[in-house]
Design a protein around this motif. Structure first.
Motif, PDB file in Angstrom:
ATOM      1  N   GLU A   1       0.862  -1.170   0.000  1.00  0.00           N
ATOM      2  CA  GLU A   1       0.000   0.000   0.000  1.00  0.00           C
ATOM      3  C   GLU A   1       0.904   1.229   0.000  1.00  0.00           C
ATOM      4  N   ASP A   2       0.414   2.340  -0.531  1.00  0.00           N
ATOM      5  CA  ASP A   2       1.240   3.542  -0.662  1.00  0.00           C
ATOM      6  C   ASP A   2       1.770   4.044   0.676  1.00  0.00           C
ATOM      7  N   ASP A   3       0.991   3.888   1.753  1.00  0.00           N
ATOM      8  CA  ASP A   3       1.382   4.436   3.054  1.00  0.00           C
ATOM      9  C   ASP A   3       1.975   3.382   3.985  1.00  0.00           C
ATOM     10  N   LEU A   4       2.362   2.240   3.428  1.00  0.00           N
ATOM     11  CA  LEU A   4       2.905   1.155   4.248  1.00  0.00           C
ATOM     12  C   LEU A   4       4.139   0.553   3.586  1.00  0.00           C
ATOM     13  N   PRO A   5       5.025  -0.054   4.378  1.00  0.00           N
ATOM     14  CA  PRO A   5       6.137  -0.795   3.781  1.00  0.00           C
ATOM     15  C   PRO A   5       5.627  -2.089   3.145  1.00  0.00           C
ATOM     16  N   VAL A   6       6.520  -2.830   2.542  1.00  0.00           N
ATOM     17  CA  VAL A   6       6.149  -4.100   1.900  1.00  0.00           C
ATOM     18  C   VAL A   6       6.116  -5.208   2.951  1.00  0.00           C
ATOM     19  N   TYR A   7       5.052  -6.003   2.915  1.00  0.00           N
ATOM     20  CA  TYR A   7       4.904  -7.150   3.813  1.00  0.00           C
ATOM     21  C   TYR A   7       4.884  -8.432   2.987  1.00  0.00           C
ATOM     22  N   ARG A   8       5.479  -9.462   3.506  1.00  0.00           N
ATOM     23  CA  ARG A   8       5.488 -10.766   2.850  1.00  0.00           C
ATOM     24  C   ARG A   8       4.404 -11.658   3.457  1.00  0.00           C
ATOM     25  N   ARG A   9       3.881 -12.546   2.640  1.00  0.00           N
ATOM     26  CA  ARG A   9       2.835 -13.454   3.117  1.00  0.00           C
ATOM     27  C   ARG A   9       3.378 -14.324   4.247  1.00  0.00           C
ATOM     28  N   PHE A  10       2.636 -14.406   5.331  1.00  0.00           N
ATOM     29  CA  PHE A  10       3.046 -15.196   6.501  1.00  0.00           C
ATOM     30  C   PHE A  10       2.467 -16.600   6.461  1.00  0.00           C
TER      31      PHE A  10
ATOM     32  N   GLU B   1       0.406 -17.282  -6.161  1.00  0.00           N
ATOM     33  CA  GLU B   1      -0.905 -16.906  -5.640  1.00  0.00           C
ATOM     34  C   GLU B   1      -1.383 -17.965  -4.657  1.00  0.00           C
ATOM     35  N   GLN B   2      -2.125 -17.516  -3.635  1.00  0.00           N
ATOM     36  CA  GLN B   2      -2.641 -18.424  -2.618  1.00  0.00           C
ATOM     37  C   GLN B   2      -4.031 -17.956  -2.206  1.00  0.00           C
ATOM     38  N   ALA B   3      -4.975 -18.872  -2.218  1.00  0.00           N
ATOM     39  CA  ALA B   3      -6.332 -18.516  -1.807  1.00  0.00           C
ATOM     40  C   ALA B   3      -6.337 -18.100  -0.342  1.00  0.00           C
ATOM     41  N   PRO B   4      -7.024 -17.024   0.006  1.00  0.00           N
ATOM     42  CA  PRO B   4      -7.095 -16.582   1.398  1.00  0.00           C
ATOM     43  C   PRO B   4      -7.855 -17.579   2.268  1.00  0.00           C
ATOM     44  N   VAL B   5      -7.758 -17.368   3.558  1.00  0.00           N
ATOM     45  CA  VAL B   5      -8.493 -18.172   4.537  1.00  0.00           C
ATOM     46  C   VAL B   5      -9.875 -17.556   4.727  1.00  0.00           C
TER      47      VAL B   5
ATOM     48  N   GLN C   1     -15.465 -13.714   6.995  1.00  0.00           N
ATOM     49  CA  GLN C   1     -14.200 -13.039   6.727  1.00  0.00           C
ATOM     50  C   GLN C   1     -13.363 -13.822   5.722  1.00  0.00           C
ATOM     51  N   THR C   2     -12.755 -13.084   4.822  1.00  0.00           N
ATOM     52  CA  THR C   2     -11.784 -13.614   3.867  1.00  0.00           C
ATOM     53  C   THR C   2     -10.487 -12.876   4.137  1.00  0.00           C
ATOM     54  N   CYS C   3      -9.456 -13.580   4.594  1.00  0.00           N
ATOM     55  CA  CYS C   3      -8.295 -12.840   5.074  1.00  0.00           C
ATOM     56  C   CYS C   3      -6.980 -13.551   4.774  1.00  0.00           C
ATOM     57  N   MET C   4      -5.915 -12.752   4.844  1.00  0.00           N
ATOM     58  CA  MET C   4      -4.558 -13.259   4.712  1.00  0.00           C
ATOM     59  C   MET C   4      -3.662 -12.491   5.681  1.00  0.00           C
ATOM     60  N   LEU C   5      -2.687 -13.193   6.235  1.00  0.00           N
ATOM     61  CA  LEU C   5      -1.751 -12.587   7.179  1.00  0.00           C
ATOM     62  C   LEU C   5      -0.397 -12.402   6.503  1.00  0.00           C
TER      63      LEU C   5
ATOM     64  N   ASP D   1      16.157  -6.218  16.110  1.00  0.00           N
ATOM     65  CA  ASP D   1      16.246  -7.081  17.300  1.00  0.00           C
ATOM     66  C   ASP D   1      15.334  -8.294  17.197  1.00  0.00           C
ATOM     67  N   GLU D   2      15.290  -8.876  16.006  1.00  0.00           N
ATOM     68  CA  GLU D   2      14.506 -10.098  15.762  1.00  0.00           C
ATOM     69  C   GLU D   2      13.013  -9.907  15.992  1.00  0.00           C
ATOM     70  N   GLY D   3      12.554  -8.666  15.846  1.00  0.00           N
ATOM     71  CA  GLY D   3      11.130  -8.409  15.988  1.00  0.00           C
ATOM     72  C   GLY D   3      10.372  -8.721  14.708  1.00  0.00           C
ATOM     73  N   ARG D   4       9.068  -8.780  14.818  1.00  0.00           N
ATOM     74  CA  ARG D   4       8.218  -9.055  13.658  1.00  0.00           C
ATOM     75  C   ARG D   4       6.941  -8.237  13.772  1.00  0.00           C
ATOM     76  N   GLU D   5       6.575  -7.612  12.657  1.00  0.00           N
ATOM     77  CA  GLU D   5       5.319  -6.879  12.586  1.00  0.00           C
ATOM     78  C   GLU D   5       4.375  -7.617  11.651  1.00  0.00           C
ATOM     79  N   LEU D   6       3.122  -7.693  12.017  1.00  0.00           N
ATOM     80  CA  LEU D   6       2.122  -8.424  11.249  1.00  0.00           C
ATOM     81  C   LEU D   6       1.135  -7.468  10.609  1.00  0.00           C
ATOM     82  N   LEU D   7       0.619  -7.857   9.465  1.00  0.00           N
ATOM     83  CA  LEU D   7      -0.451  -7.122   8.802  1.00  0.00           C
ATOM     84  C   LEU D   7      -1.553  -8.108   8.451  1.00  0.00           C
ATOM     85  N   LEU D   8      -2.728  -7.867   9.001  1.00  0.00           N
ATOM     86  CA  LEU D   8      -3.894  -8.689   8.706  1.00  0.00           C
ATOM     87  C   LEU D   8      -4.774  -7.927   7.720  1.00  0.00           C
TER      88      LEU D   8
END
Length: 214
Positions: free
Chosen positions: A126-135, A143-147, A168-172, A179-186
């Motif tokens: 998204e324009d206002d967010l960094p790039v996230y990889r599929r978890f 391509e992967q069908a969402p949950v 709900q149709t979603c992907m994480l 420091d080995e942290g992780r941020e999630l995007l749902l």
């Protein structure tokens, strides 16, 4: 305290219909360790202006593999999520704290298709967010069908009436933090049984058991 009220044993009260997961349920206050997000400073998009959550709603999701997702909401849609092998949440060992980033109504069918493609992609941009990889699933799959699942949301512990039933149709997705942290995007499409379809983005951080209490 009313055990022998008027000289007679009172009947035993039925247990609450909703699970109490690590003492968290409707009407409880969750106390958070703010270092969970403050230690990342400006490196994280996760933002929360307090270290307590007043739980006013609770959702229960039964997944196809037999697991359960327990969600605890505040009035401003902050969500504490727990995953468990049992409905009562006694085996819950996967906790995440999510805050809403954006909610949008798909104005056209074309917008709906673009969003659906985002949920299937190995990366989320998204324009206002960094790039996230599929978890979830294999990141290398193009391509992967969402949950998909139904969530029943309640506003009272007795669960006498369902407040909302949401499909709900979603992907994480995720990205690495210092420091080995992780941020999630749902990312999800929210379809209330009664109401308008919305497209939701939530930003989250994993929570260790010692980083919250109720």
């Amino acid at each position: 305290m009313f055990r022998k009220l008027f000289g007679k044993d009172t009947p035993k009260l039925a247990p609450p219909a909703l699970p109490v997961v690590r003492n968290v349920t409707i009407g409880r206050t969750v106390i958070l360790d703010p270092l969970t997000w403050r230690r990342f400073g400006s490196d994280t998009k996760f933002a929360l202006d307090r270290d307590t959550l007043e739980i006013t709603a609770q959702g229960v999701i039964a997944l196809d593999d037999g697991a359960f997702v327990h969600r605890f909401y505040t009035d401003d849609h902050v969500m504490l999520q727990a995953v468990s092998d049992d409905r009562e949440g006694q085996s819950a060992n996967d906790f995440t704290l999510f805050t809403p980033w954006r909610s949008a109504y798909p104005g056209t069918s074309a917008q709906g298709r673009i969003w659906a493609d985002k949920l299937r992609s190995p990366v989320f941009m998204e324009d206002d967010l960094p790039v996230y990889r599929r978890f979830w699933f294999d990141e290398e799959t193009p391509e992967q069908a969402p949950v998909t699942f139904w969530e029943n949301v309640f506003e009272d512990r007795a669960a006498l009436e369902t407040y909302a039933r949401l499909f709900q149709t979603c992907m994480l997705f995720h990205r690495d933090l210092p420091d080995e942290g992780r941020e999630l995007l749902l990312a999800l499409t929210l379809e209330p049984e009664k109401g308008d379809v919305t497209q939701e983005i939530m930003i989250g951080l994993p929570l260790a058991v010692g980083e919250f209490k109720a």
